[in-house]
Structure formats: C-alpha cells, structure tokens
Design an enzyme around this catalytic site. Sequence first.
Site: not given
Length: 693
Positions: A478-479
């Site tokens: 995600h990051e």
Amino acid sequence: MNDIESGKQNHQNPFFLSYGTPHETVPFDRIQLADYEEAFMEGIRRDNEEIEKIINNPDEPTFDNTLIRTDDSKGEHYYDLLDRVSNVFSCMLSAESNDGLEALAQKMSPILTQHANDVSLNPRLFERVKYVYEHHRELTPEEQTLLNNSYDGFVRSGALLNDEGKGRLRKLTEEASLLSLQFSQNLLKENKAYTLHLSDKKQLEGLPDTAVEAASLCAKENNKEGWVFTLDAPSYTPFMTYSTQRDLRELMYMARNTVCCHENAENNLSICKRLINIRREVAQLLGFESYADYVLKHRMASTTSNVYKLLNDLIEAYKPTAEQEYAELKRCATDHELRPWDTAFYSHQLKMQKFNLDAEMLRPYFQLSNVVDGVFGLANRLYGITFKENKEIPVYHPDVKAYEVFDKDGSYLAVFYADFHPRKGKQGGAWMTGFQGQWIDKKGNNVRPHVSVVMNLTKPTEDKPALLTLGEVETFLHEFGHSLHGMFANTRFESLSGTNVWWDFVELPSQFMENYAVERDFLRTFAFHFETGDPLPDELIERIVKSRNFMAATSCLRQVSFGLLDMAYYTMKEPFDEDVRTFEKQAWKPAVIGEQLENTCMTVQFSHIMAGGYAAGYYSYKWAEVLDADAFAVFKREGIFNSATAQRFRNCILSKGGTLHPMTLYKNFKGSEPTIDALLERNGIKRQTEKVG
C-alpha cells in the site's frame, strides 16, 4: 573556549547550504535542533521578500510574473527554504520525535499558521492573481490547472472576506493548527505510555513464538524481566489474535480503545469537539453550510449526498453477509458471550476451521528482506525501474534504508527511503511522505523527488530476522503504491506533482498495489522459507486465495462506519456540544454489528479526521477501493504483469499528479468510468451494476 562551544560557533545551518550529499539528500547527521527554528524564520523572511517583489512589480500581472518565481529555482514555488525545512521537520515529528522537537512544534505552529494566513489573505497578492485569472494568455492545461488552483486557494482561504471575517479566520486557523498538533502529541504519548508486563510464562499461553520472542526483546529494551507487550500493531495484534488469556485480552483491548479518554493531560475529548466546531465555523465563514460541503467541492464525490449514497449502498450490499459472519463468530464462543476483545481471537479460530490458515504459518515465508526484494521486483517487472541501496545517503535512524531508484533506461528517477519498525518517538500506523517534491525548473531540469515510506512492521528478534504477516506485506505494498505515485511524478509544477491530487483519488495507486498480495505469480517471486529456502507451498497459496474474502463484509462495514462517523461530525450546521462517546456510537450505528462499549472511543485517536487531512474525507478509502478494484480488473484481463498496461497506468495516472481532473485521468487509462462491479465481484458480493463518480 571548550570543544562544545567551538563546535557551536563553527556550525553552519545545513538548510542554508547546498547539502553536498548524493542527489542533495537531507544531511540528517548535520542537523541540530536549533537549525529548524532558524531555517523556519529565515524561510518566512525570504518568502515575504519574494511576495513583496511580486506585488510591487509595476508591470501588468501575468501568469509568468505572478505565479512563477522570479529566480530559476523552483517553477511556481514561493517556498524554497520554508518547504525544505518544513518537509524534514514534519517527518521527524512523526517518525523520530522527542521533547525538543515537540516543544519547537508548539512554538512554531502559530507562527507558521500566521504566515500562511499572511500570504493567503494578502489583498495585493490576491488582486494580481485575480487579474491573471480574468486576463491571461492562452495557457497549457497544466498552467490552467495551477492558475485555477491558485485563485480558488485564495478564495477558499478567505481572500473575499471583509476585515472582520479575515480576522476571525486567522484566529480559528491558528487555534486549529495548535489543537491538531496537540491531538497528535497526546496520542503518541498515550500509546507509548501503556505496556502490559508479564512475568508468569502461563500468561503467554496461545501466543506464537514470534510474539513471545518480540515481547522478551521489548522487556530487555525496557530493562525488565519477562515479557512486555505494547499497543504498537506488531505487538498488540498477535496478542489479541492468539492469547488464550481472556482477562489479559480485555486489559489490552480496553487500553487500546480508551487511549486519550483518561482524566489526564493527554485527554483528547475537548480537543476533538473544538476542532469539529472550528472547521464548521471556518466553512460557514467562507459561505458553505458545513465543513463537508467546503471539502467536497474539490473531491470526486463532489457532494455529501454522493458520499452517503456510496456508504449506504455498501451497507445495503455488505450488511447481510456481515451479520452472517458475526453469527458464525458467536457460535465459536461456546462457553461465554462474544465480547469485543474476543473477535480477533475467534476470527482466527474460525479461519483455521474454514481454511486451516493462520498468519503464523505464513510468517516464515515473509522475511522482510525477501519482501523488499519482491516488491522492488514487482516494480521492475511492471515499470522496468530498479532500486539500489546507497549507504552514502544519510538517514535519520539506523532502521532506515535509502535507495537510489533508476528508470528503465538507466536514468536516475528518485530517492526512496524505507523506515520499517516501531520505536519510541514514532507514531503508529503507516504513511508515505517526501523530503523533496518533483518539478521542472525554468532551465528544463527535471528535479527528481525524494520519497519515504514509514511503517510499523514486525521487528527482528535476537534469534530471527523480521518475519512479516500477510497483512504487513499488504501494508508495505500500500505505502509503496503511494511512493510510486511520488517517484513517477513528471509535471512542471511541484504543487501539481505526485500525490498532490484530490483526496478521494490519492488512495487509488496505493490500494491498487495491495491486489498483488494474494496473486500466486507474485508470491512465487519472493515468498521463500527463511531457514530452508523452500518456496511457499501451493496448498498455502491456494488457502490464501480461498480465504481472501474471509470476514470481507465485516471489514468493509468497519471502514464504512468510520466514514459515517467522519461525515456525521463534518456535515454539522450547528455547534457541536454533545458527548463525543455517545455521539460516536449513534453516528456509526447503521454499519456496526456487535457490542459497543460505553467507555471506549475511536474519535479521540482518529488521527485521519482530526489531524491527518482526512476530515470529511475518510470515505475516500472506499471510494478509491471501487477505483482500485476496477483498475486491477483491467490488469487481470490483460495480464497482471503486462508491461504495456502498466506503462499506460503510469503515463495516464501515476506521472500526471493533479494536472487534470481525476476522472479524466482514470478514463484516459481505462477508456470508461469505473463501476462498483469489480469490487463486489472481488469480495464475492453479487449486486446490480451501478456507476460511482
């Protein structure tokens, strides 16, 4: 003169100089606490000087002499030094804070807010921008977007208010800035203050070896015997999932869910009420009925009714399944009533019954170094980019690694920092930030970004390397998706580059990457047992795929409940003076299944909507989930590693930043608007097609 005094006299503030580091990366090792304040104040002075040049220019206002800096440094950007120090300071305040930084933040917050108001409420500067807005040459689409954003930014910051209104706005924004800072500092202190110290080995019953070893290491780090558990996710989550000691699970749950509610200096209840009221009053000063109306003017959702339509549609689609999931959990708790501190424990039991799958089974295959290689390898396979660690690049903590990133043609693309593990002085959660943005200067030089992902992943122990859960792998993906959005930035103006997009679009690149976590062909590239080197067995991968939708409806409603709470606060048109805990439980009730405890409170630790920029915008995660499922469906059709599809995604979305309307960017990629179909199909929920956006 002693050596310390001599060192102080010889010290030069690094923020004022060329850094002299690889790619002009931040020289963390040379920055002293006093340097921040000096650089902030000088940055403000230089900023004011630049504005004076603009407003005193006798020539007719034009795009080039009003919105573009007069020097050759940073395109449109007024804030050279100020941005430089602000980017570093804000990251340190979240990732490596201490008493000195927090005290300085309290001191600088009103000064910086006052300066921001001085700029946005400067009538002469606004008149020039307004003139350009009404009388400008033919502009490129990107220039037009910058001009529109600049003009609208002044208006939304109070430029059209009378003097009384401007004065009131100044007071409100300065107060809100301080309160947001206090909220975050209170939350950090409360989370780090609590520990569960166990000395009897029987109290560890049910916990996996990885959790016990981590707790033993934590105890040693705190000069204690036995085992110490904290509220940091890598400690808290396994405890709540595996501990058979129900009384201890209750202790941990109540500690986590009553943070910042206690009668002490870190209580956030009154801060939340005041922030909600300040934002409502600011919006109403600017002519909007509510803060949500103010925010949504620059969101894909555009109106509160569209947000509620999305949330209510999701409740309608997912709640029946969520109720079935909860009923199954209740049947697992055969000897007692299901309580909130039981849900993670029995969810694990039920998952084992259904799929014989457990996070600890997968951990040995998710060694952090291999996961890093896998994620970097995915980026290489999709986009052709490569990562090379450079130990000459300074970092702010030994846990942090710095990489040079090179494009598929071998040219330098970006600097990427990864900060993996929890520690004292570091906020919980995970986020992406940047030390330097991307822009193209007047000479045509493409200044490349320095981006950073900050997480709180499982730490290594004395005997084992860092071994992650599948959920932590998803967090990393995600990051990393956010970081790709930053690293691929390729726009003329920094304020439009990278993640500078509308808030309900910014989560698309990040949530898109999470899809790969359960793809067999991706797992095959890096998931090897840390001791034997054996690949993750096919049968485990099959169980991962089959279990993907386990408790999916419950998870969806949890996010929807947060969106409902956010909207309930920020659609208010009258002053808010209710009990926060009571209001919270009523606001999200349509999406909550199960018991709500009187003394618990999410609001006081809900950083996203109180201090993190998601106020009236938390729905964005679900909005973007519709987009990410729809976008990944394209990859599923064309090939999840299809480089041509990936290049289209990069060119149409990741590199464009906020230069065009997000729906235009999305349609440029897919050829049509998104529908909710792909999300429902991915989650195993069947429902009639309808458009979103």
